[in-house]
Each structure stands twice: as structure tokens, then as C-alpha cells.
Design an enzyme around this catalytic site. Structure first.
Site, PDB file in Angstrom:
ATOM      1  N   ARG A 295       0.829  -1.212   0.000  1.00  0.00           N
ATOM      2  CA  ARG A 295       0.000   0.000   0.000  1.00  0.00           C
ATOM      3  C   ARG A 295       0.863   1.262   0.000  1.00  0.00           C
ATOM      4  NH1 ARG A 295      -5.072  -2.053   3.869  1.00  0.00           N
ATOM      5  NH2 ARG A 295      -5.957  -3.338   2.207  1.00  0.00           N
ATOM      6  N   TYR A 439      -6.255  -0.872  -6.741  1.00  0.00           N
ATOM      7  CA  TYR A 439      -5.634  -2.118  -6.256  1.00  0.00           C
ATOM      8  C   TYR A 439      -4.996  -1.973  -4.871  1.00  0.00           C
ATOM      9  CZ  TYR A 439      -1.121  -1.035  -8.824  1.00  0.00           C
ATOM     10  OH  TYR A 439       0.023  -0.512  -9.319  1.00  0.00           O
ATOM     11  N   GLU A 440      -4.654  -3.120  -4.309  1.00  0.00           N
ATOM     12  CA  GLU A 440      -4.183  -3.203  -2.912  1.00  0.00           C
ATOM     13  C   GLU A 440      -5.214  -2.629  -1.936  1.00  0.00           C
ATOM     14  OE1 GLU A 440      -1.822  -5.048  -2.500  1.00  0.00           O
ATOM     15  OE2 GLU A 440      -0.876  -5.016  -4.454  1.00  0.00           O
ATOM     16  N   GLY A 441      -6.476  -2.860  -2.229  1.00  0.00           N
ATOM     17  CA  GLY A 441      -7.555  -2.309  -1.401  1.00  0.00           C
ATOM     18  C   GLY A 441      -7.987  -0.978  -1.977  1.00  0.00           C
ATOM     19  N   GLN A 446      -9.175   1.750   2.189  1.00  0.00           N
ATOM     20  CA  GLN A 446      -8.174   2.492   2.964  1.00  0.00           C
ATOM     21  C   GLN A 446      -8.858   3.422   3.960  1.00  0.00           C
ATOM     22  OE1 GLN A 446      -5.055   1.524   2.332  1.00  0.00           O
ATOM     23  NE2 GLN A 446      -5.922   0.270   0.685  1.00  0.00           N
TER      24      GLN A 446
END
Lengths: 597, 597
Positions: A295, A439-441, A446
Site C-alpha cells: 500500500r 488495487y491493494e484495497g 483504505q
């Protein structure tokens, strides 16, 4: 074709004057992290990105990746560049010397990462994921796995992936179905399909190590039944060379809006051999080691793209002549003035600049905290640093990628019609930047991590620790009469952050939707304050050094102060509206009949 | 692949209840514009867009246009669709019956245009430009040219272009160099190169009519030396059939971020035969007839793209299941809740909805003013309507395209990773929407048109007229206690608009950069107020009809009122920060050394 110029000058200021990066050498294990070594590495790394990596960016976008019967061919030049990257030591920088790394600080790693991402995001994702697997194994694997695999990742011979998502399970990893059945020898057989796997198949390295989330037979349902496995594309033979081909195959690659040089794969696991990494059923927690690093990395991607777009937009605005300045002709000998003289062009360029330089300072500050978290001898100092990193991770991921999307679009707009044409390369930065918000959440994930997890943790301990630092900076700035207006604006924004946090704490207890409806606005306020903190500090240091003398020239300090002014007068006020919408509550989004959509 | 559903239900409300569209039939020349005729046309047009035009959108993006030795092949299906469009009467709708048109109101034309753009922007640009040439010739050409060319455009046999931009002359048309040399027979020979010419070459029609800006030999320099010429690809023969091939050639086409099915051409004029349209040296003014229509059209493109993205995002959010609602499980029988239950997803979807339905109402209101401007028997009524249209043109162009870019990106975000993948079609809407902020005058050019030209004109006459209408609506809303909060929020925003206008009027006199630095923020405030005006009106009408009964069902009125609430509580507050940044003055953008960039 756009060019990439490494932001070495700005980093020199950050490393030598804004932060005490020299002090890192006094931390255990960082004895080699002499400031001169770091600054030299910065310069050489910048040159490497400019000369070797950046030229592959536009051709890589045009060519994309090609899937052929399960193999993936990356764009021309990528394999050689990967080897060059490893050979020049840019991969092993912050890795443990025990496994062939150089043991240098993350503060340097982050700076090099910004430059790699700026030069060529698609390419830089491959080493980024390889290092993600390094981190995952380093933190969670046993000695045997580490000794077998880590040196080969560090040397650049083997790369890796993170295999989380399945078609029906993206944000909601509790739904994943990939199954792992234990073998008598302690290995497992994995079966299932993973999608959206970056670097899932390619021709850069002789082997690819997949870290895969899957369920053991006795796994409870949901997120507490997920384990992490290492599944190599080729199972190492007795000598540690790539041996038998494992049963993991790339079924197809995605055709995407951007990052077209990065292979996004559908991977089929068909009784593929894997080894458990870490404890059974605790794989999601283990994966979060990687996720948090990833992240922060995605945030750096945003910073990099915004920075390279800014550099090219300024270069164009200095050359392109259209119209006359509204305050009178600037270049009477020419048929038109340079567009850099138009107020709105400058308004856009300064937005980019203030975002980039503020975000770069915040990234460096955070990297410094990571080094303290990892290396400081005092555990209470380490714990405080860990809190700050944990708090800042969702902010950097979401605020930087949202800002990067704005910034790269200003870059396009600065070039007008030329910005929309592929040959100029500015629209690629927009397409490449767009994935960062997803992406990555997703950035909403977040925001929930920040507002729903980090904020309540220990009754707001993380935020209290952070606000103490912020308020100390504010108090310092208030002593400099030149900074009065900025300090005033910043103080108001800090109060808005506190009010937003209070709203979440009070309303969120009774109704989770109040957190959901307010989280994204709260993260944005947080981002403005965190970047504002860095601008206040930059303005203060520049204001002092302008008088007392420093290592940069007067023009540099002047530009810092003026960019700070822009930030406080034209960007930070956004927190005003954000607080209004945050406080407006969940009713205006939830009270809508399901069938009225 | 995304689907397009024509917004016929919303238009029924706009035509029957929000505006008195039935009254158009009483205007001279609009005797056939019976409300039932218009509503039927809307439905049939919607179906045509859904069935014939929309299915060509994604394949057209994938295939793009192909250039071959000066010819351009559009994506498969485009030529047949163009013929079908003309045959079904969707081209000739608002054209003069004297030239084969149907003489229907622009209020209908705008609605059909929104749907065409939503279904397939790349395709819809071709008829849009053909109609632009129609307007240009209709307004400025002599009888002979009109009789020869107009019927062939209206029938769909011949299409057209607007040739303004040259490589060194985009925003600054005063720099154009294309030269026109008169022939003894009254025609001219044109020589020069035009770039970024949409629909400059294609295979949709047997002829293409270029309206070209060029300089006559005796032209003064700058914008007052530009004339407009008609340059047909094939010079008509004695029977009006395409005759000799003219010396205008497509040298290449651009590879663009989006609108890839629209051919963007470099056109070489090499002593091409053309005919002056309108007066010598007054070509730029004449071209503005087209430009203003084109700017409104670009605004409708934004509206259309935002609308189709919204429809697909809602459809996905209704189906996709991920995670559990923060206010408690909603579908216990399923493994996860639908993402429509997540507050942030709704926050995004409602942003799109409030933007789309508000902008659609404003577009319809403006189209209605155009019909009044064109047809009303009372010249003072016509003049007032003309003022309102002139004022709203830059607002609709810029505010709608900026909003469309936000909205289509929310569409992508709603789908998460799938939004980034080409197959789902959501990212195409983003790429297609991006050009709207650039072409037909960048959005900064629109802001300067509004703040620097429309605002000062007649000492603020246009704004005064508009504010009188807005305040009358506000006074009506204030009488309904259900609307008190909305009216209150709206009144504050109207005051911000007035204060912004006052700032421009006072500061701008001494220093043009004060206008330049404030113009974009001012336009945004204006846009929020103009859309807010429409939301207040929609809320008022819905609130009344919910009680007294209307032609829509209760659910429709409820949804209108709730969407209005969202707009006033979560979108309109943006005007607060915009006024702060507007008032911050030009200093923070202009005080930056040239060599410090």
C-alpha cells in the site's frame, strides 16, 4: 515522448535539511548508511531510472504484454532491464545482508522506488512484487524456506507475486475458495483460480514464487480460515535450481486501461505443490505484512507518476506559445507569450508541484519512521514509530493515488489537445495512475482502515501521537512571523481533522454506516493535514535557511516558500468543504429505497 | 459489455412536469411540436440508440479508425449506422423544412443528442459535425451555397468538419496561417495544414464539407484577418453530384486516449478550391455560431457519458456481493451483501445521479431557451433568452465535462478491478470523457469566456437576468417548509456566486491576471448554482406533485427529493471552498520566478 528527470535536488533538501537522515547511520544495522553514501546512491539511482528504465515506458505501453499458450512475453527490453536493475544493486538495496542484501535504510528505498515508478510503473511492478515476496518470506517463513528462496529473489534470479483475489472475492477475501490439501511430506496441493495477479507470468526471471492465500481442509469459514502458501512456478531441485514445472498456469492476461506492460494474469492452480508459510489459518494476517508495504508502494507510484507528469507539463509550458498574458504582453518579439504566463496554467502546475513536493516529503518522513520502527534500540520509540506508520499507510495509499490522478490529468490539460494524443505520453500517466485508486484495497477500503480500525485502536492512541507531533510543528512555525498566515490556515485544518475524528467516534458507535459515509472525506482531510504538516515544515526550514544560509541556493528556498503559500491558500481550504460533507451524516446516502435506483 | 438504457422516464418528467415543453407548439414554426410527438420521438430515438448505436461502441473503441493512403476506414458498422440514423430522421430533426428538415425544437434535439452521445460518442461526433456545418452554412452562406449543400447534409449523404486548429495555433486562432487566394471566378485556392480535425476523413458519406478558417491576401494580422471557407472533398458537378476530387488530403490520423472510433485527422490543403462563407475577415465570428453550438454539444457529451456510466455502475452494484454492510447484515442467506448497501458506494452513485439528473434538467432548460431565442415573436423575450443561452454555454461546456470526468471515474471505481479492465467498458467512458475538457476551447477558455467576456458585457446584464430567475425560484421554494434546508443552502451558494462576480469585477480591472486566476473557480461556482437551481426546482415540483398527484409514480418523486437532498448536502457545499480559493487572489499563482520552475 516524455522525459523523466530524477528529483535528486529535492531529495538532497529532504535528506540534508528537512530531515536528519544522517542520524540513521547511528541506528543498529545501518552503520553503512552514511549520508554521502545515500546521496550518491540517489544520484546513481536517478540516472539509472532516467537512462535505462524510462525509455522503455512508452514503447512498453504500446506493445503491452503478450500471452502465448500460457507464456507471457513482456515488452521488448524488460528482461534486460530487470537483469540490469539487479546487477546494479537496486533490487537488493534494503534487503538483509544475510541473504545478499545491502542493508540500507528504507528512507533510501522509498526514494529509489519513487524514481522507478516515475520512470516506468509497469516495469517497476515486477521488482516491487519480487520484494513483496521477499518481505513475506522474510517475516513469516522458516529458516529452510528463507535460505532456499531469499538469496535468489535478492539476486534478481527469481521474482514473485501475491495471489489473493478470486473472481468472486476482491475486497472481501473471506470469500476465497482456493483449497490446499496437505501431503504427507508437509507440502500441500493447491487447487483454485486466482485473478488480477500482477506479474503472475512473465519472461523476466527463471522462476516465479507465488504467495497464495488458500484454505486448509479444517479451515473455519471467513477470513480466519485463510492460510498463506509459497507455490513456485518451478519447484527447486536439490541444488536449488529450477526443477519440475509446478501445476500453476497462466490462463489469460487482462487488457487494461493502463499499466499495459505489467502482466495481469488469471492463474489456474491445479494440484500445485506449495508450502505453508507462517501458521495455519493466519495467512491473511501474514499477508498484511506485504499488503501494508504494497500500500505504501502504491502511494509511491502515485507520487512518481504525478512527479513525472509535472516535469513534462512544466517543460511544455515553458516552450509552447499561445495567446497573450492577461496582465500585458510578456514577449513582444514573439507572436505569442509562453503559456507558462497564463494564470490558469500556473494554477494547475502549482497544484501538481505542491502535491508532489508535499507528498514526497511525507513519504520520506514515513520511510524514516519505518527505519526507526525497524532499528531503534528503544522499544517505546519503535512502538511510536510503528503507530505513525500504521496510521499513515492508508493515507499515503489513498491520498497519494487520488492526488496523482488529479495531477496527471492537470498534466494532460496543460498540453491541451496534445495531452490527449498518445505520442506525447501524458495520457499514459493518467491511465497508469488510475489503477492506484483501486488495487491493494480500493481507496474506500483504505478510508475504512483509517476511520474504522486505526482511529479507534487504543482509544485514538495513534491519532493522539500524530497530533502531538503536528502541533509541535505548528508551535514552531507560529514563532516565525513570516509563517503566520500559513500557521493560521494549518491550525484551522488540524482542528477540522480533530472535529472529523470526534464525529466518527461519537456517531460511529451507534451506526456503522456513519463511519462508512464519512470515512473517505475523513481520509482526505487527514491527507491534506499530513501534507500540510510537511509544507509547514518545509516553509519553516526554507525561511530559516534563507537567512542563516543552507546547502541549497536562495532560489530553491524561495520556491519552497511560494509553493507552500499556494498549498495553504489554494489546496488546504478544501478541508473546509470536506468537513461539511463529512458532518452531513449518513442519512443523505442511506435513505434511498433499494428499488428506486 | 456495458449496456445503454435511454433515460426516457426522466425526460418524461422534464418535458411534462418540470418545464412547459407543450408550450413550444405555440411558437411560430413549431406548430408540429406537439408534446405527444416529442415524447414519442424521445422513445423511438432512445430505442434507436439502444439497439443500433450502442452496440457499436465497444467494438469501435477496440478497432479504432484505420488510415490507408489518405483514406480512413471507420469501425465496422459505422457507415450503415450513419445511413440508418439519417433514414430514421434523427439527423434532420431540428433542420429547416426548406432544406428537408423536420423543423422540430432544439429541446428535443438536445435530448436525442444526449442519448446518441451516451450510446456511442465516437460515432455521434460524425453527425454532430455534419450538423455543425449545416448550422454554419445556414447562418452565413448565400442562397446558392445553401441550396446546393444543405439538403445533402440534411439527408445524410454528405457530412462535414470544422477546420480551425493548426499545429502552432490551438487556443490562439489569431496565429493561423492557412492562406486563401481568390480565383477570378469568385472561388479561392486554399493552402495550409489543419490538425486535430474530427471527422476530417471517413467512409460514412459520399462527400465531406470542410468549413475552413484561412487568411485572404489582404487580411490584417490576428483574429480580425480570418475568413471562413467551404472546401468540399469532392467539388459538386452540374447536377450536384460529387465531381472532381478537391486538393484536400488526410495525411494521418491521431492515436488518442479515447474517442478512438472518431477519426482525428491532419488535413493538407494544397491549392484546394473553396468558397467564402460570410464576409471576408469575419470568419472567426461566423465560426463562433458553430463553436457555441459545438460547446453546448460537448457539454451534452459529458452528460451522456456520465449517464451511461451511472446506469452500468448501478446495475453492477445491485448484483455484486462483497463484504457486509456496516450497519448489519442485509442478506443473511447470501455469503455477502450487495455492494449497493455500502455507504461509500452509494455516496459515489448518488454523486453520479445528482450530477446527471441535475445536468440533464439544466440542458433541457437551456435548450428551451434556445427555442425561445429562435422562435419567440417578442424580440425582447428573444433577447433575454439569447443572453441566458450565451451565459450558460461556457458553463455547460466546462462544468458538464468536468463533472462527467468525475462521474465516469466513480463508475470505474464502483466496479473496482473490473472497472479497470477493458471488457467491462467502464474505463472507455473515462477515456472518451477526457477529451471534453479540452476540445472546442479548453475549460479554462470557457472560464475566461464566462468571467472575462460574458460577465462584464453590458455591465453584468446577463448575470443580472439570470440571477433574477434564480431568485424567483428560491422565493418559490422558500414557501414550501419541506424545502427549507435546501433553499437555505442554495441561497448561500447564490450569494457566493454574487460575491465571486463582485471580486472579478473589482479586482479584474487593474490586473487581468486576477481574472485568469479566479475564472475557473468562478465557473465551477456558477455550475453548482445552475445545477442547484434545477435541483431546487425538481425538488419543489416533486414535493408538490407527491401531494397533488402527477404523471409519475410516488417512488419517482421520492427519489427526486432524496437526490436533491444529496446534492444540497454533499455537492453544493463545494462552493464554499471554491469561493475561498477564488478570493485568494492571483498573487499565489503569479509570484513565482520564471526560472524557478
Amino acid at each position: 515522448m516524455p522525459t523523466f528527470r530524477a528529483p535528486v535536488v529535492d531529495y538532497r533538501f529532504l535528506f540534508r535539511e528537512l530531515f536528519d537522515v544522517a542520524s540513521l547511520a547511528s541506528l543498529p544495522g545501518y552503520v553503512n548508511a552514511d549520508l554521502d553514501v545515500l546521496l550518491t546512491a540517489l544520484e546513481e539511482g536517478g540516472r539509472f531510472c532516467e537512462d535505462v528504465i524510462a525509455p522503455l515506458n512508452m514503447p512498453g505501453d504500446a506493445a503491452g504484454c503478450r500471452w502465448e499458450a500460457g507464456d507471457v512475453k513482456t515488452p521488448e527490453g524488460f528482461p534486460a532491464a530487470y537483469a540490469a536493475l539487479a546487477d546494479a544493486g537496486w533490487l537488493s538495496l534494503a534487503c538483509d545482508p544475510a541473504y545478499g542484501g545491502q542493508g540500507l535504510p528504507f528512507t533510501l528505498r522509498f526514494a529509489i522506488d519513487e524514481m522507478l515508478y516515475a520512470a516506468n510503473l509497469s516495469f517497476a511492478m515486477y521488482p516491487g512484487l519480487a520484494l513483496g515476496v521477499y518481505e513475506g518470506l522474510y517475516a513469516h517463513a522458516g529458516t529452510a524456506l528463507k535460505e532456499l528462496y531469499l538469496p535468489r529473489v535478492v539476486s534478481g534470479k527469481w521474482a514473485g507475486t501475491m495471489c489473493l483475489t478470486e473472481a468472486h472475492a476482491g475486497t472481501d477475501l473471506g470469500l476465497i475458495r482456493t483449497a490446499a490439501v496437505p501431503n504427507p511430506d508437509g507440502s500441500c496441493l493447491l487447487t483454485g483460480q486466482k485473478v488480477f495477479i500482477s506479474a503472475g507470468e512473465h519472461d523476466l526471471t527463471e522462476n516465479i514464487l507465488h504467495l497464495v492465500l488458500a484454505r486448509l481442509p479444517d479451515a473455519p469459514p471467513g477470513t480466519h480460515g485463510i492460510s498463506m502458501f509459497l507455490v513456485p512456478k518451478f519447484v527447486p531441485d536439490a541444488n536449488g535450481a529450477p526443477g519440475a514445472r509446478n501445476a500453476v498456469f497462466c490462463r489469460s492476461i487482462e487488457h487494461k486501461m493502463g499499466i499495459r506492460g505489467s502482466a495481469t494474469c488469471v492463474l489456474d492452480f491445479d494440484r500445485a505443490t506449495g508450502w505453508l508459510v507462517g501458521e495455519p489459518h493466519k495467512g491473511l494476517r501474514a499477508m498484511f505484512t506485504l499488503m501494508n508495504a504494497a500500500r505504501l508502494g502504491v502511494g509511491l507510484q502515485g507520487l512518481g507518476l504525478a512527479g513525472v507528469s509535472y516535469g513534462n507539463a512544466v517543460a511544455y509550458a515553458r516552450e509552447r506559445r499561445q495567446g497573450r498574458s492577461l496582465s500585458g504582453v510578456k514577449d513582444p518579439q514573439a507572436s505569442a507569450d509562453r503559456i507558462l504566463h497564463h494564470a490558469d496554467i500556473r494554477r494547475g502546475l502549482l497544484w501538481m508541484r505542491a502535491f508532489v513536493e508535499g507528498a514526497r516529503a511525507l513519504a520520506t518522513w514515513t520511510a524514516f519512521q519505518i527505519d526507526v520502527e525497524l532499528r531503534h534500540p528503544d522499544s517505546s520509540v519503535r512502538e511510536e514509530a510503528a503507530d505513525l506508520v500504521a496510521l499513515m499507510t492508508p493515507v499515503i495509499k489513498a491520498f497519494f493515488t487520488d492526488g496523482a490522478f488529479v495531477a496527471t490529468n492537470i498534466g494532460v490539460q496543460t498540453l491541451g489537445g496534445h495531452g490527449y494524443i498518445r505520442d506525447y505520453g501524458m495520457e499514459q500517466f493518467v491511465r497508469d495512475a488510475r489503477i492506484g485508486q483501486i488495487y491493494e484495497g480500493t481507496n474506500y477500503v483504505q478510508a475504512l482502515d483509517l476511520a474504522g480500525r486505526k482511529l479507534p485502536d487504543g482509544n485514538g492512541r495513534m491519532l493522539r501521537r500524530y497530533l502531538a507531533i503536528v502541533r509541535a510543528e505548528l508551535a514552531e512555525a507560529e514563532r516565525d512571523p513570516n509563517l503566520a498566515a500559513m500557521a493560521n490556515a494549518f491550525g484551522a485544518a488540524v482542528n477540522r481533522l480533530s472535529r472529523g475524528a470526534m464525529h466518527l467516534a461519537t456517531k460511529g458507535i451507534a451506526n456503522g454506516d456513519e463511519v462508512g459515509a464519512a470515512a473517505s472525506d475523513f481520509l482526505q482531510i487527514f491527507g491534506y493535514v499530513a501534507v500540510g504538516h510537511m509544507w509547514l515544515r518545509q516553509a519553516r526550514v526554507a525561511s530559516q535557511r534563507r537567512v542563516t544560509g543552507g546547502k541549497m541556493d536562495q532560489r530553491f528556498y524561495d520556491a519552497k516558500i511560494r509553493t507552500a503559500r499556494y498549498f495553504f491558500e489554494r489546496m488546504l481550504p478544501q478541508t473546509e468543504t470536506l468537513l461539511v460533507t463529512l458532518m452531513s451524516g449518513a442519512g443523505n446516502v442511506m435513505d434511498f429505497d433499494d428499488d428506486a435506483w
